[in-house]
Write a protein that holds these residues in place. Sequence first.
Motif, PDB file in Angstrom:
ATOM      1  N   GLU A  95      56.107  21.889  26.278  1.00  0.00           N
ATOM      2  CA  GLU A  95      56.570  23.245  26.575  1.00  0.00           C
ATOM      3  C   GLU A  95      58.093  23.334  26.490  1.00  0.00           C
ATOM      4  O   GLU A  95      58.636  24.330  25.974  1.00  0.00           O
ATOM      5  CB  GLU A  95      56.091  23.627  27.975  1.00  0.00           C
ATOM      6  N   SER A  96      58.804  22.304  26.976  1.00  0.00           N
ATOM      7  CA  SER A  96      60.269  22.291  26.907  1.00  0.00           C
ATOM      8  C   SER A  96      60.731  22.286  25.461  1.00  0.00           C
ATOM      9  O   SER A  96      61.672  23.010  25.082  1.00  0.00           O
ATOM     10  CB  SER A  96      60.813  21.075  27.649  1.00  0.00           C
ATOM     11  N   ARG A  97      60.098  21.487  24.631  1.00  0.00           N
ATOM     12  CA  ARG A  97      60.492  21.440  23.218  1.00  0.00           C
ATOM     13  C   ARG A  97      60.220  22.766  22.540  1.00  0.00           C
ATOM     14  O   ARG A  97      60.993  23.234  21.708  1.00  0.00           O
ATOM     15  CB  ARG A  97      59.745  20.313  22.508  1.00  0.00           C
ATOM     16  N   ARG A 112      65.765  32.831  21.637  1.00  0.00           N
ATOM     17  CA  ARG A 112      66.707  32.235  22.601  1.00  0.00           C
ATOM     18  C   ARG A 112      68.165  32.573  22.272  1.00  0.00           C
ATOM     19  O   ARG A 112      68.960  32.903  23.180  1.00  0.00           O
ATOM     20  CB  ARG A 112      66.477  30.725  22.630  1.00  0.00           C
ATOM     21  N   ASP A 124      62.465  28.387  20.348  1.00  0.00           N
ATOM     22  CA  ASP A 124      62.138  29.807  20.365  1.00  0.00           C
ATOM     23  C   ASP A 124      63.221  30.585  19.616  1.00  0.00           C
ATOM     24  O   ASP A 124      64.422  30.509  19.937  1.00  0.00           O
ATOM     25  CB  ASP A 124      62.056  30.293  21.822  1.00  0.00           C
ATOM     26  N   SER A 134      54.108  19.498  29.822  1.00  0.00           N
ATOM     27  CA  SER A 134      55.436  19.992  30.230  1.00  0.00           C
ATOM     28  C   SER A 134      56.492  19.644  29.198  1.00  0.00           C
ATOM     29  O   SER A 134      57.356  20.458  28.854  1.00  0.00           O
ATOM     30  CB  SER A 134      55.794  19.399  31.591  1.00  0.00           C
ATOM     31  N   SER A 135      56.402  18.426  28.666  1.00  0.00           N
ATOM     32  CA  SER A 135      57.358  18.010  27.638  1.00  0.00           C
ATOM     33  C   SER A 135      57.211  18.865  26.390  1.00  0.00           C
ATOM     34  O   SER A 135      58.210  19.286  25.780  1.00  0.00           O
ATOM     35  CB  SER A 135      57.130  16.534  27.316  1.00  0.00           C
ATOM     36  N   GLU A 186      52.164  15.807  32.269  1.00  0.00           N
ATOM     37  CA  GLU A 186      53.502  15.419  31.802  1.00  0.00           C
ATOM     38  C   GLU A 186      53.657  15.700  30.312  1.00  0.00           C
ATOM     39  O   GLU A 186      54.707  16.202  29.860  1.00  0.00           O
ATOM     40  CB  GLU A 186      53.733  13.936  32.094  1.00  0.00           C
ATOM     41  N   HIS A 239      60.311  25.724  23.951  1.00  0.00           N
ATOM     42  CA  HIS A 239      61.305  26.707  24.410  1.00  0.00           C
ATOM     43  C   HIS A 239      62.624  26.571  23.659  1.00  0.00           C
ATOM     44  O   HIS A 239      63.270  27.582  23.321  1.00  0.00           O
ATOM     45  CB  HIS A 239      61.529  26.534  25.933  1.00  0.00           C
ATOM     46  N   LEU A 240      62.990  25.316  23.368  1.00  0.00           N
ATOM     47  CA  LEU A 240      64.228  25.109  22.617  1.00  0.00           C
ATOM     48  C   LEU A 240      64.117  25.652  21.200  1.00  0.00           C
ATOM     49  O   LEU A 240      65.120  26.048  20.590  1.00  0.00           O
ATOM     50  CB  LEU A 240      64.557  23.605  22.574  1.00  0.00           C
TER      51      LEU A 240
END
Length: 455
Positions: free
Chosen positions: A402-404, A412, A409, A399-400, A396, A406-407
């Motif tokens: 990784e999401s942060r 994007r 990047d 994953s959290s 968990e 991606h934002l």
Amino acid sequence: MAEKIVAAYGMRDFRPSTCDLSARLAHLLAFAYLAKARSFPQFRLPMSTLFSETTHESRGAGVLSVSDLTSRLRDLVEDRVGDVRVEGELVDFTRAASGHCYFKLQDDDAKISCVMWCWQAERLAFTPEDGMLLHAEGEVSLYEKRGDLQIKVEALEVAGEGALQKAFERLKRKLSGEGLFDDDHKKPLPRFPKVVGVVTSGSGAALHDICSGIERRFPAARLLLRPVSVQGDGAGEQIAEAVRFFGERTADPPVDVLVVGRGGGSVEALWAFNEEPVARALFDCEIPVVSAVGHETDYSISDFVCDRRAATPTMAAELVVPARRDLLARIRENRQRLYQQIQRRVLDAQQHLDHLRSAYGFRRPAALASDARDRLDALRKRLQRAAGQQMARQRERLSSAESRLHLLDPRRPLDQGYAKVERDGSAVPDADQLAAGDDVRLRFRDGERRARIES
């Protein structure tokens, strides 16, 4: 004959306090002869009439017997000399079992025997010791059995220290000031000496006492004798040379401890052990030295210098070697103590084993093993459950993150149709930073293009 006697001895030698033992009879004859010439009232007796009665009897009845002669001489001395007060140094003092005291008084030139009966000696206020300077009051007499001139002393007073005692104290103060008596220089005696050196007379009782004592106590020790004269001229140098011989370890085999001494005697007889060369040789000796001079009441300079003092030669043997009987007793005692300790350890171990044997685990080993397996299974399940929960929490968190990420990047916005403007390799965030004619680079999602600003 009388003139020859006077010429040989001179008037100076005829004082009662300095009568020499080797010339007692000659002194008495000369006293009588010189009485009239020297104007001694108590000796006013012509030599021609000195033995007038003797001469008369001798003509009629033959020669005198020794008893008659000594008896007449005794009467002569007691009648003509009588009571005297003499000053001299005390030597050769002995007190018999009966309580009578026998001693000599001496000065630089002569010596005379003295006796003090027990009922008079009991009144003494001090203990006479060799070396004292005394005033003696008593009657001059002749001991007929030996023909010895003596003083029957009735009173003694201490007048000071004699010449020998003064010399003893003077040397004692000198050596003490130089540190020869300090305990810091005393060496310990070896516990089990293999070789014992002995410096004493080769024919005296002291040697017998030392040898018999060591043989009786510790036969394993070997004795090495260096015989010397222990009194008289040259005795001190012989003793010092023998001590140096052993101290320099030239003896074969080298000794482990040294005994230096002699039997009892007068102050004069023991004087060799009060000489300075002997004291310095003892101090310089590299091996431990035991002093065994005289009896328990006799003290010499050697006693103060040596590493240990023995009151007698017999006690010296007791100091330098252990007693075999004591060693055997100690070995038996240690063996018994070791056996008891081993028994105690074995008994303690046996009791511990009995305790373990009676414990719960030894009574039900199968139940104990089953309980251990159950606890092990429970621990394994708890570990697996905890490990699964920990893995889920880590997934968990990953994953959290990784999401942060991606934002954040930077590519994007390009995916959404935006382009990035750069000039000379640097981003241009504001339009005011560009002017007409500037060359720029436009970055898109799938590549880049060059462009020029027209307005």
